[in-house]
Design an enzyme around this catalytic site. Sequence first.
Site, PDB file in Angstrom:
ATOM      1  N   HIS A 165      41.632  21.507  62.158  1.00  0.00           N
ATOM      2  CA  HIS A 165      42.011  22.882  61.791  1.00  0.00           C
ATOM      3  C   HIS A 165      43.489  23.060  61.446  1.00  0.00           C
ATOM      4  O   HIS A 165      43.897  24.141  61.047  1.00  0.00           O
ATOM      5  CB  HIS A 165      41.665  23.861  62.916  1.00  0.00           C
ATOM      6  CG  HIS A 165      42.616  23.778  64.084  1.00  0.00           C
ATOM      7  ND1 HIS A 165      42.608  22.717  64.948  1.00  0.00           N
ATOM      8  CD2 HIS A 165      43.600  24.598  64.504  1.00  0.00           C
ATOM      9  CE1 HIS A 165      43.542  22.893  65.861  1.00  0.00           C
ATOM     10  NE2 HIS A 165      44.171  24.017  65.614  1.00  0.00           N
TER      11      HIS A 165
HETATM   12  N1  UDP Z   1      37.993  24.077  71.839  1.00  0.00           N
HETATM   13  C1  UDP Z   1      36.864  24.790  72.220  1.00  0.00           C
HETATM   14  N2  UDP Z   1      35.856  24.907  71.314  1.00  0.00           N
HETATM   15  C2  UDP Z   1      35.889  24.356  70.076  1.00  0.00           C
HETATM   16  C3  UDP Z   1      37.052  23.624  69.710  1.00  0.00           C
HETATM   17  C4  UDP Z   1      38.093  23.509  70.606  1.00  0.00           C
HETATM   18  O1  UDP Z   1      36.785  25.291  73.341  1.00  0.00           O
HETATM   19  O2  UDP Z   1      34.929  24.522  69.321  1.00  0.00           O
HETATM   20  C5  UDP Z   1      39.086  23.949  72.809  1.00  0.00           C
HETATM   21  C6  UDP Z   1      39.531  22.544  73.077  1.00  0.00           C
HETATM   22  O3  UDP Z   1      38.716  21.926  74.023  1.00  0.00           O
HETATM   23  C7  UDP Z   1      40.951  22.757  73.571  1.00  0.00           C
HETATM   24  C8  UDP Z   1      41.403  23.942  72.765  1.00  0.00           C
HETATM   25  O4  UDP Z   1      40.226  24.582  72.277  1.00  0.00           O
HETATM   26  O5  UDP Z   1      40.967  23.114  74.932  1.00  0.00           O
HETATM   27  C9  UDP Z   1      42.254  23.458  71.644  1.00  0.00           C
HETATM   28  O6  UDP Z   1      42.452  24.456  70.765  1.00  0.00           O
HETATM   29  P1  UDP Z   1      42.817  24.201  69.249  1.00  0.00           P
HETATM   30  O7  UDP Z   1      42.401  22.847  68.856  1.00  0.00           O
HETATM   31  O8  UDP Z   1      42.289  25.374  68.519  1.00  0.00           O
HETATM   32  O9  UDP Z   1      44.391  24.361  69.255  1.00  0.00           O
HETATM   33  P2  UDP Z   1      45.585  23.357  69.524  1.00  0.00           P
HETATM   34  O10 UDP Z   1      45.363  22.708  70.853  1.00  0.00           O
HETATM   35  O11 UDP Z   1      45.634  22.399  68.391  1.00  0.00           O
HETATM   36  O12 UDP Z   1      46.785  24.246  69.547  1.00  0.00           O
END
Ligand code: UDP
Length: 354
Positions: free
Chosen positions: A198
């Site tokens: 994403h």
């Molecule tokens: N996550 C979730 N469902 C999904 C995809 C990701 O609960 O379908 C969780 C994942 O396990 C992690 C968090 O969302 O705890 C990560 O968020 P994201 O990847 O959106 O953001 P980033 O960590 O890159 O800022």
Amino acid sequence: MKIVTIIGARPQFIKAAVVSRAISSFPDVQEVIVHTGQHFDMNMSDIFFKEMCIPKPNYNLNINGMTHGAMTGQMLEKIESILLAEQPNWVIVYGDTNSTLAGSKLHIRVAHIEAGLRSYNMNMPEEINRILTDRISSVLFCPTEQAIKNLHQEGFKQFPCTLLNCGDVMQDAALFYANKAKCPDFSLPEHFILATLHRAENTDSPERLQSIIAALEEIAREMPVVIPIHPRTRKKLQELNFDFKQTRLQLVDPVGYLEMVHLLKHCSLVATDSGGLQKEAYFFKKYCITLRTETEWVELVEQGANIITGWRYEDILNNYKQLKHTTKDVFSSPLYGDGEAGHIIIRELQRIDS
Ligand code: UDP
């Protein structure tokens, strides 16, 4: 002690679940939650509040679907009037989103959770948000020693702020929710790779997005690839006329955290451009290939648990081939604390105020 918590995006809900639970065990601490509305769908927002028992937000600003500047500006304006009315002792902000930055702009002390991370890639909106937030925070709760080092390198020792390695609240979450995992309602292959995608740098570039998807399609010839697909990525694929019916990839809607824990526990490998998921792969002892050209979580790479592959087709396939037969246990170092970060954070805020 009164805390205003500003959250707006999926990873922040997960982190806030940990800290809100910690706050509830301190009778003299009151929390007021502001949801900026950056993520608002059922499966990007509500499900986390419900499943992780996060208190209902006291304020919901419904700010979404605008450019970065417009969104941050509107958030600043609305958060200002809330903070003036609430007069909290602390504002807590998390990570690196527009909501993080928008919570940091008044003369009320800011505690930044997940401070000190750096990708050193200024093209990432997240990098700008985290640098600016760190600089104006009074307490910087760092998840790792590396994060503390990063801040020292930037001269933070001279600034009137407190730096503390409290461990990672996501480690707290993984430990607390590990035995509450929920099987998703779609059918799951026995062996599979869990992938998420994403980051704007990947989704906003047709070349990169197509290259990553093509590599995952190739990998899916020998091992099913399950992708809870982010709304932004789905939209970008639609714009590229991606054939959702013909793909070998198992694309499913975003899942809640408890289902994600199930997927993490049962997958063979993780492929992601997410920040949080790289660590969760480690928590659940899975190797990770990171679909970016750098990471903030460098200790995972040093540990041998994570390979940075970038977005090029051949690089992804080569690194996948390198990792797929690896069985060495590189997951035992406690890189992210002992699951007590939430309590450490609230105790530290109380200590500063006492
Ligand atoms: N996550 C979730 N469902 C999904 C995809 C990701 O609960 O379908 C969780 C994942 O396990 C992690 C968090 O969302 O705890 C990560 O968020 P994201 O990847 O959106 O953001 P980033 O960590 O890159 O800022």
